[in-house]
Motif scaffolding. Structure first.
Motif, PDB file in Angstrom:
ATOM      1  N   ILE A  43       0.860  -1.183   0.000  1.00 45.00           N
ATOM      2  CA  ILE A  43       0.000   0.000   0.000  1.00 45.00           C
ATOM      3  C   ILE A  43       0.895   1.232   0.000  1.00 45.00           C
ATOM      4  CG2 ILE A  43      -1.993  -1.079   1.115  1.00 45.00           C
ATOM      5  CD1 ILE A  43      -1.051   0.056   3.772  1.00 45.00           C
ATOM      6  N   SER A  44       0.323   2.377  -0.286  1.00 46.62           N
ATOM      7  CA  SER A  44       1.110   3.600  -0.445  1.00 46.62           C
ATOM      8  C   SER A  44       1.906   3.948   0.807  1.00 46.62           C
ATOM      9  CB  SER A  44       0.190   4.767  -0.797  1.00 46.62           C
ATOM     10  OG  SER A  44       0.899   5.991  -0.790  1.00 46.62           O
ATOM     11  N   TRP A  49      -3.957   6.908   1.613  1.00 49.78           N
ATOM     12  CA  TRP A  49      -4.351   5.647   1.017  1.00 49.78           C
ATOM     13  C   TRP A  49      -5.554   5.778   0.099  1.00 49.78           C
ATOM     14  CZ3 TRP A  49      -3.400   3.931   6.577  1.00 49.78           C
ATOM     15  CH2 TRP A  49      -2.065   3.546   6.727  1.00 49.78           C
ATOM     16  N   ASP A  54      -6.254   0.710  -1.551  1.00 50.64           N
ATOM     17  CA  ASP A  54      -5.429   0.443  -0.368  1.00 50.64           C
ATOM     18  C   ASP A  54      -6.305   0.119   0.838  1.00 50.64           C
ATOM     19  OD1 ASP A  54      -3.037   0.913  -1.729  1.00 50.64           O
ATOM     20  OD2 ASP A  54      -2.912   3.003  -1.095  1.00 50.64           O
TER      21      ASP A  54
END
Length: 396
Positions: free
Chosen positions: A185-186, A191, A195
């Motif tokens: 995920i970022s 997010w 995500d």
């Protein structure tokens, strides 16, 4: 066991290059409270839950000087560590595709319980929380057939086993931190919907390990924050436009069995279906009206609608009393708050557990202090908190 480092500088996210994240960071997630619709939701009616300002916080870092994974849960007195090579030897990696969350097979679940020296028939949520950690650790971190030594510390403002979503907040924090650790995920913490869906889906798998057949409501509230509306058999609807509202949360500390309470309501429903159906309809109407008021409060002058919110709380509590899920301790909370000009109701299954009182903006601090003192003298725990909190968050 190595002592957790308290240096705040080591507990923050350090972005070095685009797409890369240091292996030391902090995430948090909120608990949840059922505002309206408890019990009625079992009969297909709408219910509303909201994110609490009380949060669970997870600190994670990579270990470089030993080949272990360490888990610190000081709130429940758990300090455990396992050898990473021994975990890898006990479990065939990879377990699954970390971007396609799935529950553990029964065979894998039993292997993890054996490895953690947990009885196969254990229903204790505290020990099953360890199994859920091991599963997410293997499934997410071990996705490339190797496991990273980690140290994780989880602390919470949420009381355990009080119906306030403490296990869901734990699960959401675990899912987010391990996904972030693997760059799934970022790293920015901003997010995307994708995500958040991945975090929520993995948290739901962890909740399944702990509770067997969870509804998915608690982890959804903890992931997305704010509030959700939900009906049985349907996906929760995320409500992002929720006003910030202060409440006094009260834990009577009276133990109760949700299963027993649900069964007792079912007996009443079967005996007096027409009457009980009308009660459930009333509770759903309260929940729907609450959503309308939330929208008005978010868009306009919120103070105008507190009296109406109190009326809904009063009506819902009356219905919950009718179906027999109140308790002498909960009635004491309602009595004390009412005597001081506040309106309260039980939250969750009832039969003990927790209640909450709405704190209007015009309530003097002295009044609130007096209420807290009186409730504390009854042996109850109190928190002045809020609803509509943000969901899972990366702290930079």
């Amino acid at each position: 066991m190595k002592k957790w480092c308290d240096n705040a500088a080591l507990l923050t996210l350090h972005g070095n290059t685009v797409g890369m994240v240091s292996k030391e960071f902090v995430v948090s997630a909120p608990g949840k409270i059922i505002l309206h619709g408890e019990h009625a939701v079992v009969y297909g009616k709408l219910a509303v839950a909201a994110a609490l300002s009380l949060r669970t916080t997870l600190h994670i870092k990579t270990i470089h000087d030993k080949d272990d994974v360490l888990l610190h849960l000081p709130d429940i007195g758990v300090e455990v560590g396992w050898s990473v090579p021994e975990i890898a030897a006990a479990v065939a990696l990879p377990v699954c595709d970390p971007e396609k969350p799935a529950p553990p097979s029964e065979e894998l679940l039993q292997k993890l319980k054996t490895f953690a020296s947990i009885p196969h028939d254990s229903a204790d949520t505290k020990t099953l929380a360890l199994v859920s950690f091991l599963y997410l650790y293997c499934a997410i971190v071990g996705s490339q057939k190797t496991l990273t030594p980690l140290e994780i510390r989880i602390e919470s403002k949420l009381p355990v086993s009080a119906g306030l979503g403490s296990s869901a907040a734990y699960s959401v924090c675990l899912a987010a931190s391990l996904l972030l650790h693997k760059n799934l995920i970022s790293a920015s913490g901003k997010w995307s919907e994708k995500d958040l869906q991945l975090i929520n889906a993995w948290a739901f798998q962890a909740e399944k390990v702990i509770h067997g057949k969870p509804s998915g409501i608690d982890n959804s509230v903890s992931t997305y924050g704010h509030a959700v509306s939900f009906t049985k058999g349907s996906e929760p609807v995320i409500l992002s436009q929720v006003p910030s509202i202060r409440i006094l949360l009260v834990n009577t500390k009276v133990p109760r069995s949700t299963k027993t309470l649900v069964e007792s309501v079912k007996k009443k429903y079967d005996k007096s279906t027409v009457v009980m159906s009308a009660v459930m309809d009333t509770m759903e109407a309260v929940a729907k009206e609450c959503l309308i008021l939330f929208e008005k409060m978010y868009k306009g002058k919120a103070d105008e609608y507190y009296k109406q919110l109190e009326e809904l709380i009063y009506i819902n509590q009356q219905q919950l009393d009718i179906i027999g899920v109140s308790h002498i301790a909960l009635e004491k909370v309602i009595q004390i708050t009412k005597a001081n000009g506040l309106c309260s109701k039980l939250t969750g299954a009832g039969g003990g557990g927790c209640a909450f009182a709405l704190i209007r903006p015009d309530v003097p601090k002295e009044t609130l202090d007096c209420v807290i003192q009186q409730l504390s003298l009854e042996g109850f725990d109190c928190w002045e908190t809020g609803i509509g909190a943000e969901g899972v968050t990366l702290h930079v």
